[in-house]
Write a protein that holds these residues in place. Structure first.
Motif, PDB file in Angstrom:
ATOM      1  N   LEU A   1      58.681 -52.553 146.773  1.00 43.21           N
ATOM      2  CA  LEU A   1      57.279 -52.673 147.150  1.00 43.21           C
ATOM      3  C   LEU A   1      56.440 -53.003 145.922  1.00 43.21           C
ATOM      4  CD1 LEU A   1      57.064 -49.629 149.579  1.00 43.21           C
ATOM      5  CD2 LEU A   1      57.620 -52.007 150.090  1.00 43.21           C
TER       6      LEU A   1
ATOM      7  N   GLU B   1      58.548 -56.330 154.484  1.00 41.13           N
ATOM      8  CA  GLU B   1      57.182 -56.001 154.080  1.00 41.13           C
ATOM      9  C   GLU B   1      56.371 -55.488 155.270  1.00 41.13           C
ATOM     10  OE1 GLU B   1      53.088 -56.086 153.287  1.00 41.13           O
ATOM     11  OE2 GLU B   1      54.014 -57.478 154.696  1.00 41.13           O
TER      12      GLU B   1
ATOM     13  N   GLU C   1      62.379 -60.945 153.711  1.00 39.06           N
ATOM     14  CA  GLU C   1      61.328 -60.288 152.929  1.00 39.06           C
ATOM     15  C   GLU C   1      60.042 -60.061 153.730  1.00 39.06           C
ATOM     16  OE1 GLU C   1      60.541 -60.207 148.229  1.00 39.06           O
ATOM     17  OE2 GLU C   1      60.273 -62.157 149.174  1.00 39.06           O
TER      18      GLU C   1
ATOM     19  N   ARG D   1      55.137 -51.462 155.525  1.00 41.86           N
ATOM     20  CA  ARG D   1      53.697 -51.322 155.309  1.00 41.86           C
ATOM     21  C   ARG D   1      53.174 -50.065 156.013  1.00 41.86           C
ATOM     22  NH1 ARG D   1      51.212 -55.820 158.088  1.00 41.86           N
ATOM     23  NH2 ARG D   1      52.271 -57.076 156.491  1.00 41.86           N
TER      24      ARG D   1
ATOM     25  N   LYS E   1      55.587 -59.691 142.506  1.00 38.71           N
ATOM     26  CA  LYS E   1      56.530 -58.574 142.521  1.00 38.71           C
ATOM     27  C   LYS E   1      57.483 -58.691 141.340  1.00 38.71           C
ATOM     28  CE  LYS E   1      59.576 -58.163 145.953  1.00 38.71           C
ATOM     29  NZ  LYS E   1      60.131 -57.808 147.280  1.00 38.71           N
TER      30      LYS E   1
END
Length: 306
Positions: A211, A28, A24, A32, A219
């Motif tokens: 996202l 991320e 994860e 990004r 989340k």
């Protein structure tokens, strides 16, 4: 949607949880947006706006307003739920296209070693298609983030308007003869084919790559269907149709390689082709499996109301 299932052991679920903890942060970091991407103008300078609009229309997505005309954000007919969903899902679609690019690399390397110039160019073109999809997802994410930021600054984060039933991109005969579950299709059949395990993998991947449009909030859990209304169900069914046709086209695009490797009796070539066949085949089966499950639920509802 939970990862656990009666058909999947707790050991497997634990492995997925450990993989999530490891992957994860990497996902991320990769998804990004960089500083130069944030407003989306970079991609519009690359002349991607027209292509983005065509692809969004083809797949039934709402078209986000361009970065170069911010005034359109206040005039856009989009609602908050739509844009949030586009933003949340863009990570998944970007990663999936990246995976397909990686799947193609052994195939291209093998074709180069075999001196197959024409079909190597064909395979390279498909890598280019997936790479372009990655760029489009990043552009879409930049536009969605800009729209959400603008709406937040205008204090217009109100409830979404009621959803209308989506207009299908496919003719009526396809709904009657192709998309309608056949009599031989059942949940047990698809589970025996391993589709339930693939579904859980997709749920895990969607959750991993989802996202978060609200950094201050945890989340959210991924759900296939946003609500239980007829409009939400029909929207989901239309998404399965679009996805199925996309992956059927993906399977058909692999036929030239299969013919070549079959003709030349090259098992190594077929091995390099296997991940692409697996991904497209099971993604196709998954969409039909979804519709079989939905049909069962709808039939139960009809029985209760009669």
């Amino acid at each position: 949607m939970p990862l656990a299932s009666r058909s999947v052991s707790s050991e497997e679920t634990g492995w997925l949880e450990r993989a999530t903890e490891t992957l994860e942060p990497l996902v991320e970091r990769y998804t990004r947006l960089r500083g130069i991407e944030h407003n989306g103008r970079l991609y519009e300078h690359m002349r991607l706006r027209s292509l983005y609009c065509r692809v969004a229309t083809l797949f039934g997505d709402p078209v986000l307003p361009p970065a170069t005309t911010p005034d359109l954000r206040t005039q856009s007919p989009l609602n908050l739920r739509q844009v949030k969903k586009l933003y949340i899902d863009s990570g998944y679609y970007e990663i999936v296209n990246l995976i397909y690019c990686i799947f193609y690399l052994p195939l291209v390397a093998y074709l180069i070693l075999q001196g197959q110039t024409v079909i190597t160019l064909y395979a390279t073109a498909w890598i280019g298609v997936h790479a372009l999809c990655i760029v489009l997802e990043r552009y879409k994410r930049a536009l969605a983030l800009a729209w959400l930021t603008h709406q937040h600054s205008q204090s217009t984060w109100d409830a979404s308007s009621p959803e209308a039933s989506p207009h299908s991109a496919f003719p009526a005969w396809m709904h009657r003869w192709y998309f309608q579950p056949l009599c031989l299709e059942s949940e047990k059949l698809y589970q025996a084919l391993g589709t339930e395990r693939f579904r859980l993998f997709v749920v895990w991947l969607k959750q991993l790559t989802a996202l978060n449009p609200e950094a201050e909030q945890p989340k959210r859990k991924i759900r296939y269907i946003e609500g239980a209304t007829p409009a939400h169900i029909e929207q989901f069914l239309e998404e399965t149709r679009i996805s199925e046709v996309t992956h059927v086209i993906g399977l058909l695009s692999l036929v030239p390689y299969a013919i070549l490797f079959w003709r030349d009796a090259t098992p190594t070539g077929m091995v390099t082709l296997t991940p692409l066949i697996w991904g497209n085949l099971y993604s196709t089966l998954l969409q039909r499996y979804h519709r079989v499950r939905i049909a069962r639920i709808l039939n139960r509802r009809r029985i209760r109301t009669t």
